[in-house]
Design a protein around this motif. Structure first.
Motif, PDB file in Angstrom:
ATOM      1  N   ASP A 178      23.532  95.161  42.229  1.00  0.00           N
ATOM      2  CA  ASP A 178      22.650  94.242  41.516  1.00  0.00           C
ATOM      3  C   ASP A 178      21.237  94.809  41.389  1.00  0.00           C
ATOM      4  OD1 ASP A 178      22.595  91.310  40.507  1.00  0.00           O
ATOM      5  OD2 ASP A 178      20.779  91.497  41.743  1.00  0.00           O
ATOM      6  N   TYR A 179      20.621  94.579  40.234  1.00  0.00           N
ATOM      7  CA  TYR A 179      19.319  95.168  39.917  1.00  0.00           C
ATOM      8  C   TYR A 179      18.137  94.286  40.289  1.00  0.00           C
ATOM      9  CZ  TYR A 179      19.267  91.888  36.009  1.00  0.00           C
ATOM     10  OH  TYR A 179      19.285  90.732  35.260  1.00  0.00           O
ATOM     11  N   ARG A 180      18.353  93.047  40.663  1.00  0.00           N
ATOM     12  CA  ARG A 180      17.250  92.112  40.846  1.00  0.00           C
ATOM     13  C   ARG A 180      16.419  92.437  42.085  1.00  0.00           C
ATOM     14  NH1 ARG A 180      21.784  89.827  38.847  1.00  0.00           N
ATOM     15  NH2 ARG A 180      21.602  88.497  36.997  1.00  0.00           N
ATOM     16  N   ALA A 181      15.156  92.008  42.044  1.00  0.00           N
ATOM     17  CA  ALA A 181      14.248  92.284  43.154  1.00  0.00           C
ATOM     18  C   ALA A 181      14.719  91.627  44.446  1.00  0.00           C
ATOM     19  CB  ALA A 181      12.835  91.809  42.805  1.00  0.00           C
ATOM     20  N   SER A 220      16.014 103.636  52.231  1.00  0.00           N
ATOM     21  CA  SER A 220      15.499 102.894  53.384  1.00  0.00           C
ATOM     22  C   SER A 220      15.589 101.382  53.220  1.00  0.00           C
ATOM     23  CB  SER A 220      14.035 103.283  53.635  1.00  0.00           C
ATOM     24  OG  SER A 220      13.236 102.965  52.494  1.00  0.00           O
ATOM     25  N   ALA A 221      16.105 100.902  52.093  1.00  0.00           N
ATOM     26  CA  ALA A 221      16.187  99.451  51.861  1.00  0.00           C
ATOM     27  C   ALA A 221      17.051  98.792  52.945  1.00  0.00           C
ATOM     28  CB  ALA A 221      16.773  99.174  50.486  1.00  0.00           C
ATOM     29  N   PRO A 222      16.582  97.692  53.533  1.00  0.00           N
ATOM     30  CA  PRO A 222      17.345  97.049  54.608  1.00  0.00           C
ATOM     31  C   PRO A 222      18.756  96.642  54.197  1.00  0.00           C
ATOM     32  CG  PRO A 222      15.112  96.196  54.551  1.00  0.00           C
ATOM     33  CD  PRO A 222      15.263  97.049  53.338  1.00  0.00           C
ATOM     34  N   GLU A 223      18.936  96.238  52.933  1.00  0.00           N
ATOM     35  CA  GLU A 223      20.259  95.793  52.517  1.00  0.00           C
ATOM     36  C   GLU A 223      21.279  96.927  52.452  1.00  0.00           C
ATOM     37  OE1 GLU A 223      17.917  96.126  48.547  1.00  0.00           O
ATOM     38  OE2 GLU A 223      17.548  95.699  50.664  1.00  0.00           O
ATOM     39  N   LEU A 224      20.796  98.177  52.364  1.00  0.00           N
ATOM     40  CA  LEU A 224      21.718  99.327  52.349  1.00  0.00           C
ATOM     41  C   LEU A 224      22.050  99.821  53.757  1.00  0.00           C
ATOM     42  CD1 LEU A 224      20.494 101.596  49.403  1.00  0.00           C
ATOM     43  CD2 LEU A 224      22.059  99.634  49.350  1.00  0.00           C
ATOM     44  N   ALA A 225      21.275  99.418  54.755  1.00  0.00           N
ATOM     45  CA  ALA A 225      21.428  99.952  56.107  1.00  0.00           C
ATOM     46  C   ALA A 225      22.870  99.889  56.630  1.00  0.00           C
ATOM     47  CB  ALA A 225      20.473  99.251  57.062  1.00  0.00           C
ATOM     48  N   PRO A 226      23.618  98.792  56.411  1.00  0.00           N
ATOM     49  CA  PRO A 226      24.985  98.770  56.924  1.00  0.00           C
ATOM     50  C   PRO A 226      25.889  99.864  56.355  1.00  0.00           C
ATOM     51  CG  PRO A 226      24.250  96.542  56.410  1.00  0.00           C
ATOM     52  CD  PRO A 226      23.216  97.474  55.856  1.00  0.00           C
ATOM     53  N   LEU A 227      25.611 100.332  55.130  1.00  0.00           N
ATOM     54  CA  LEU A 227      26.432 101.389  54.537  1.00  0.00           C
ATOM     55  C   LEU A 227      26.400 102.660  55.367  1.00  0.00           C
ATOM     56  CD1 LEU A 227      25.684 101.296  50.699  1.00  0.00           C
ATOM     57  CD2 LEU A 227      27.826 100.650  51.825  1.00  0.00           C
ATOM     58  N   TRP A 228      25.250 102.940  55.986  1.00  0.00           N
ATOM     59  CA  TRP A 228      25.075 104.211  56.679  1.00  0.00           C
ATOM     60  C   TRP A 228      25.795 104.238  58.021  1.00  0.00           C
ATOM     61  CZ3 TRP A 228      24.313 105.796  52.352  1.00  0.00           C
ATOM     62  CH2 TRP A 228      23.270 105.407  51.511  1.00  0.00           C
ATOM     63  N   LYS A 229      26.488 103.153  58.374  1.00  0.00           N
ATOM     64  CA  LYS A 229      27.314 103.166  59.584  1.00  0.00           C
ATOM     65  C   LYS A 229      28.588 103.964  59.376  1.00  0.00           C
ATOM     66  CE  LYS A 229      25.621  98.664  61.199  1.00  0.00           C
ATOM     67  NZ  LYS A 229      25.988  97.273  61.574  1.00  0.00           N
ATOM     68  N   GLU A 230      29.130 103.946  58.148  1.00  0.00           N
ATOM     69  CA  GLU A 230      30.367 104.685  57.856  1.00  0.00           C
ATOM     70  C   GLU A 230      30.169 105.837  56.881  1.00  0.00           C
ATOM     71  OE1 GLU A 230      31.281 100.522  58.984  1.00  0.00           O
ATOM     72  OE2 GLU A 230      30.420 101.198  57.082  1.00  0.00           O
ATOM     73  N   LEU A 231      29.077 105.812  56.134  1.00  0.00           N
ATOM     74  CA  LEU A 231      28.858 106.796  55.076  1.00  0.00           C
ATOM     75  C   LEU A 231      27.585 107.592  55.331  1.00  0.00           C
ATOM     76  CD1 LEU A 231      29.634 104.479  52.035  1.00  0.00           C
ATOM     77  CD2 LEU A 231      31.126 106.288  52.914  1.00  0.00           C
TER      78      LEU A 231
END
Length: 293
Positions: A178-181, A220-231
């Motif tokens: 999603d593109y929204r702020a 560094s966006a907080p919403e992406l942080a969970p992705l970096w647990k597996e990727l």
């Protein structure tokens, strides 16, 4: 793969024909060792329009060809959508021009304006030099741009293809977040993505996984942080990707899972073919990862 997700699979006729006509790249001496090389990329193609707003599929095809990638994830792909892309099957046209197979996963699939014409579709796609063994269009949380008063709801457009790259099973996922702020929908999409990729990983043990796409958020966006647990973000340290003419943020990604080594990654200086710059990575697929098949 989950059978309930397969009801929305879209494999173009072009891709089916190319499966018969195109052979996979030949194996090299390195392929017979402990790892297999792969060149993989992502590109938001802006429905075929460049940063100048002009629809030019020749220019777009040339930019993609220059990546020299074995697999390319595409976002903002029109298939008979309308006048902005000349009513073309952009996914199929690009596959034909590049001599690759194609799997298209629509986010939107709407009735045609005129009865008897093809459905108007928009979504993501995968181009591949390797045969597509299977394809799935998964649902993740979306806030529709086609509804006047949208609410977050599961909707298709999270594409997956399964390939076999010189004997190594590979699952390629392509997404457009999603593109929204407000990051709330992206956060939900990340949770959906992790759940789906974990399920698919369990259903094909030993598969090497890639997630490609326009995440509409910086690393560094907080919403992406969970992705970096597996990727892992293959593009760490590379230049920004958006907007293409003078990039100020990195929102386009090649990410890799277990059993994949990143050898090199680049953001080509391509300022005009789209409003995003592509990302291309040279990786090695480890034939056997610890604890995996």
């Amino acid at each position: 793969m989950s059978p309930r997700a397969r009801t929305f699979i879209q494999l173009s006729v072009t891709g089916a024909l190319l499966t018969l006509a195109v052979t996979a790249p030949p194996a090299s001496a390195a392929d017979r060792g402990h790892s297999v090389p792969l060149r993989i990329a992502t590109s938001n193609i802006h429905a075929g329009a460049g940063s100048d707003g002009v629809f030019d599929l020749d220019r777009q095809a040339a930019a993609l060809r220059a990546l020299d990638a074995d697999v390319i994830g595409l976002q903002e792909v029109d298939v008979h959508w309308g006048a902005r892309s000349q009513g073309l099957d952009v996914a199929g046209e690009l596959a034909r021009r590049l001599g690759m197979r194609v799997s298209f996963a629509p986010i939107y699939s709407l009735d045609p304006v005129t009865a008897g014409e093809p459905r108007r579709e928009y979504g993501v796609a995968v181009l591949s030099r390797f045969p597509v063994r299977s394809a799935t269009n998964h649902e993740i949380t979306r806030l529709s741009t086609q509804d006047e008063n949208p609410v977050p709801t599961p909707a298709p457009g999270f594409g997956e293809v399964t390939l076999k790259v010189r004997g190594v099973p590979v699952q390629v996922f392509v997404t457009h977040l999603d593109y929204r702020a407000d990051p709330a929908v992206r956060a939900a999409q990340v949770a959906d993505t992790r759940r789906i990729m974990a399920r698919e990983r369990a259903e094909l043990p030993g598969a090497r996984q890639f997630l490609l796409g326009d995440f509409n958020a910086e690393p560094s966006a907080p919403e992406l942080a969970p992705l970096w647990k597996e990727l892992r973000d293959a593009g760490t340290g590379t230049p920004d990707t958006y907007p293409a003419e003078a990039p100020v943020k990195r929102i386009d990604y090649v990410t890799v899972g277990e059993g994949v080594r990143v050898r090199d990654v680049a953001v080509p200086e391509e300022p005009t073919a789209s409003d995003h710059r592509p990302v291309v990575a040279e990786v090695s697929l480890v034939r056997r990862a610890p604890g995996r098949g």
